[in-house]
Design a protein around this motif. Structure first.
Motif: not given
Lengths: 155, 277
Positions: A20, A23-24, A26-27, A30-31, A67, A138, B163-164, B167-168, B170-171, B202, B205-207
């Motif tokens: 978790k 991921l937080h 890296v995102l 990425d974002r 997001r 995007d 998931i990574r 996420d890409r 989704v954008g 989880d 929440d992340i996505l």
């Protein structure tokens, strides 16, 4: 529950919570499109700004990029140890020494849209929320991809 | 079919809803989801077309057990080699389920977005649902698959790389004004309980996108692929039941996503009450 307790008492992180937090991180990169170096510069600058107005701990700062439908929200979350007292130039030094570390003052600062769950999180935290519509970025990216001829990308 | 003249074209038929099934990362179960969800929708009496948009790496035909019946494919329809009705193949298991196969010999960029949009447009009056199985990645093949879709289903596994990439995607979908819904595939609730797999909460929440279904890791999915009968046709399998529930949600039924509570043990529930879990 045992995992959560184990984590709290012994500091053993489960692979789930490691996933978790990785991921937080890296995102956010990425974002936001910021590199690792740029991100740490950004954190440093942020800390300096926040320190001007609040007493905060360096390690408590969390930066995330969340997001919500088509927009992306930059969330900066930092526990406030104490509200900075109004300091007169003459007693500046003593004022700083008197700050007890553990006294978490409940200060909530929020800029931007208010949401119930966000407000809950804000208790005990200085909570700065900057909404940055990211859809355009995007879109550009989607267009970039569209324009790219196959093969060019690999070069 | 009832007369629902909502599209105002005078034909009296409602246009089929078109979904692209995509993931970014490969190997997360897009094709399984497309086949099984198509089967589940067909079982609910919806005329459903599943489209293989993975040109050059056709797989949906074998998952559906229709590999021996492929004559024409999506490229033939796009290039007008055959009529749209000649390219689709009816499932052996359901009269409502049809497949439009991909071409196995062409390159990915043999058709463009406009062509695939026109192909799908020709089927929209005949079907209630059209599910397009996208290739992995975010290149031309993916963009083609998205071109004809109104909505998107994002398939992800509860693990970091998947998931990574999701996420890409989704954008990119948001930038194209396609609102995606999430399917969490291959979750293992025992691993979640042990703290060795991300939980449904989880991932959500992340996505930060709508969740439409959770599919447990189930050996029956492999068995179904071996035999060429989509797992939704097997009422005993957990995964099959999960796809039936997702199909009901797609049809607008209010089916609560309750099964992931199974991931929370008695102690977990207690912990949550005490505020430690």
């Amino acid at each position: 529950m045992f995992n959560a307790l184990r984590e709290r008492i012994f500091g053993i992180k489960t692979s789930q919570s490691q996933a978790k937090s990785r991921l937080h991180l890296v995102l956010v990169q990425d974002r936001s499109g910021l590199s690792g170096d740029e991100m740490s510069d950004f954190r440093l600058d942020l800390l300096n700004v926040l320190k001007k107005y609040f007493v905060i701990s360096d390690s408590g700062l969390e930066v995330s990029y969340q997001r919500e439908s088509a927009s992306t929200t930059l969330m900066i979350n930092s526990p406030v140890l104490r509200r900075k007292p109004t300091i007169l130039p003459s007693n500046k030094d003593t004022a700083n020494k008197n700050i007890p570390n553990k006294d978490k003052n409940k200060v909530a600062v929020e800029a931007g849209k208010d949401k119930n769950e966000d407000a809950k999180k804000a208790v005990g935290n200085a909570y700065v929320k900057v909404e940055a519509k990211d859809a355009d970025k995007d879109k550009d990216l989607a267009k970039d991809l569209a324009d790219k001829k196959p093969g060019v990308a690999q070069a | 079919m009832s007369l629902m003249n909502s599209n105002g074209d005078g034909t009296g038929k409602k246009l089929g809803e078109t979904y692209v099934v995509t993931s970014g990362k490969g190997g997360v179960g897009k094709t399984t989801v497309t086949a099984s969800l198509g089967a589940a929708l067909a079982l609910r009496g919806k005329r459903t077309l599943v489209v293989d948009a993975d040109i050059g790496l056709r797989n949906l035909d074998v998952i559906l057990g229709l590999e021996s019946r492929v004559v024409f494919n999506i490229v033939d329809v796009a290039k007008r080699v055959c009529k749209p009705s000649q390219a689709v193949i009816k499932s052996k298991k359901s009269n409502n389920l049809y497949l439009l196969p991909a071409s196995q010999t062409d390159e990915k960029d043999v058709i463009n977005e406009e062509e695939i949009r026109k192909v799908i447009e020709q089927y929209r009056r005949e079907f209630n649902y059209i599910l397009i199985d996208s290739p992995a990645g975010i290149e031309q093949g993916f963009k083609n698959a998205c071109a004809a879709a109104d909505k998107a289903l994002i398939v992800t596994n509860p693990e970091v790389a998947s998931i990574r990439d999701a996420d890409r995607v989704v954008g990119i979908l948001h930038a194209r004004s396609i609102e995606p819904q999430l399917i969490i595939n291959r979750i293992d609730f025992n691993m979640v309980r042990r703290g060795d797999m991300l939980s449904v909460a989880d991932v959500q929440d992340i996505l930060g996108i709508d969740l439409i279904g959770v599919v447990e890791r189930d050996e029956e999915v492999i068995v179904a692929a071996n035999t060429g009968e989509p797992v939704a046709f097997n009422p005993k399998s957990q995964a099959g039941q999960a796809f039936l529930r997702i199909a009901r949600r797609l049809c607008g039924e209010d089916v609560p996503i309750a099964n992931y509570v199974k991931g929370v043990s008695f102690w977990g529930r207690l912990g949550r009450r005490l505020g430690v879990a």
